[in-house]
Design an enzyme around this catalytic site. Sequence first.
Site, PDB file in Angstrom:
ATOM      1  N   HIS A   1       0.826  -1.196   0.000  1.00 40.79           N
ATOM      2  CA  HIS A   1       0.000   0.000   0.000  1.00 40.79           C
ATOM      3  C   HIS A   1       0.860   1.244   0.000  1.00 40.79           C
ATOM      4  O   HIS A   1       2.038   1.206   0.347  1.00 40.79           O
ATOM      5  CB  HIS A   1      -0.932   0.028   1.218  1.00 40.79           C
TER       6      HIS A   1
ATOM      7  N   CYS B   1       1.183   3.712  11.811  1.00 40.88           N
ATOM      8  CA  CYS B   1       2.238   3.268  10.891  1.00 40.88           C
ATOM      9  C   CYS B   1       2.611   4.442   9.989  1.00 40.88           C
ATOM     10  O   CYS B   1       1.899   5.446   9.956  1.00 40.88           O
ATOM     11  CB  CYS B   1       1.769   2.064  10.067  1.00 40.88           C
TER      12      CYS B   1
END
Length: 676
Positions: A66, A178
């Site tokens: 991603h 993250c």
Amino acid sequence: MSQDLITADLVVLDADLGPTKNDVIHNLAELVAKTGRAEAAGLEADALAREEKAATGLGGGIAIPHCRSAAVNTNSLAFARLKPSVDFGAFDGPADIAFLIAASDGSDDAHLALLAELARNLMRSEFTDGLRNAQTPDEIVTLVNNAINASADEDASVAATTLPPVAGKPVMVAVTACPTGIAHTFMAADGLEQAAKAAGVELHVEPQGSGKVTPIDPAIIASASAAIFATDVGVRDKERFAGLPVIESGVKRAINEPGKMIAEAIAASHDPTARKVAGDASSAAASQGGSQLSVGKRIQQALMTGVSYMIPFVAAGGLLIALGFLFGGFDIALKAGATGARTCADLASWVDAENCAGGDSIASLAISAGWASGFGNYLGALLFTIGAAAFGFLLPALSGYISYALAGRPGIAPGFVGGVVAGAVGAGFLGALITGLLAGVIASWLAGLKAPRWLQGLMPVVIIPLVATTIVGLVMYLFLGKPLAAVTTALQEGLSNMSGGSAILLGIILGLMMGFDLGGPVNKAAYLFATAGLSAQSQASFQIMAAVMAAGMVPPLALALATTLRKNLFTEVEVENGRAAWLLGASFISEGAIPFAAADPLRVIPSMMAGGAVTGALSMAFGVGSRAPHGGIFVFFAINPILGFLVALAAGTVVGAFAVLAAKQFWPAKQVAAVA
């Protein structure tokens, strides 16, 4: 809106997308691009760059490459059921399910929330079983949309009311985060929530993702018995959790071992000796038993934080100084004291005095003869002075933000003061590194002390900065200042005296470093060495900067040239990347070579190192100097001699291009794969 995220055109079932994760990412990026939702090369490059930071294999046969990318114009999910499975770096083996999550840079909160719901559902076995059993792409689309919408409705109903803590049930809080803020952030949150439910714990999680962040209610934090921080990028507003026992780890541990983290948090809540979050101290103040980050990793992160915050001061200051030289000449530093001038009379030594009428304003002088030359000098002096002021923050920023990375806000004051002291005693950037680490360790230690309740409010804003600043300053002035200054002076004199073979050897080493990892730690280390030395404003420091910048321009330019000369040796995507690499290389953006190196490291990286070494050596041999820390060929006015710079750059580009062409011609891909 969720229908827009995935369509049947973005789904492939039981497909062979290649033997490596890079191949899978490449093919999924192409799939997204075919629907008109993204530009393939840019999406692939950004996804691979994200993959370099941390593997996206999650375990259980699932992978979620991603990224957020300017190449994406519509937030998208591309799905592949892989046959055969492909290794994405998960702890338990290869993945047979892969989602490419492509988010645009301008993603709104609504789209990001849907992407987050997908990430949460990937932690639920009924959802992943459905993905494995689906027979058609339309079934996958329906399954994904139903899961996202159902989860979103459930979250909305929960958010509509504030649930009070359940009597007798332990209450805990958690933060997950993250670097991208899309996938791992929310998967970790869901993993912890499920583990807490199984353990009979009431857990409130704050996913600090890319979209809107809803903070945990302060009343809930006040009632909590422990905190869990599962983050790779630090915790925003950490002072809210002051006094709570804390378990800390990277975000992936909360995905892989959520039950263990809940158990550790329960144990910490009953342990009176457990370290607690004190003030807004950073991870160094966390429980030693709960932290999964080694001392070496903490120091590395702190140093990289300091460098990243220092670079804007270097870039702004260096380029302003270079512009000052452009407008006022290279002797502008000797005239910069005149920058306080405000009227024509004040500028008598800078412009044609005959056209100056006493108190005339600078604006009225614009029509007088001799204005262009005089104003050029004046503007040059102003720009030089502003740039020099920015450079004055180089050491304090480096030291201050190293300390901040270790101790949070209480570390800023001692860190910045330590950097100023390092400059005052002549310890240079080496002294700033030491003071940053020292200030961070001391501030972090003080933050971990148990203070009386009446004193806790003063600790982070008064006591810790005062004590830490005093200790750091005294240690530098009394013990470390002179030795570090001696080392710095010896280093500067050694660089200044370099000539002939020794300078060329240094150029080769710097060139090899710049070509090794293309924006990674080794590349950044060489760049830091060069930019930190610029503060000395010596000829040797200018030559080092020129060698580093020229060598860093080589990889993208060499690959651009190679893809132009022999298109048949590269994929269609690589040829497209090669066209963009011309501009990236000319601008000194080494990362333009990353897609090539990621796809074929064994042939590309050695070739780029060879080209960089040639350029570094020739730049030093020609005595090329650069007063600008960045900008590539576009700061030609700050490079002298420019001809030597261009010759060195061209030579390295040609060597790198022909080296990679030879490697691809005479060392076929099958042999490379066998070696790898």
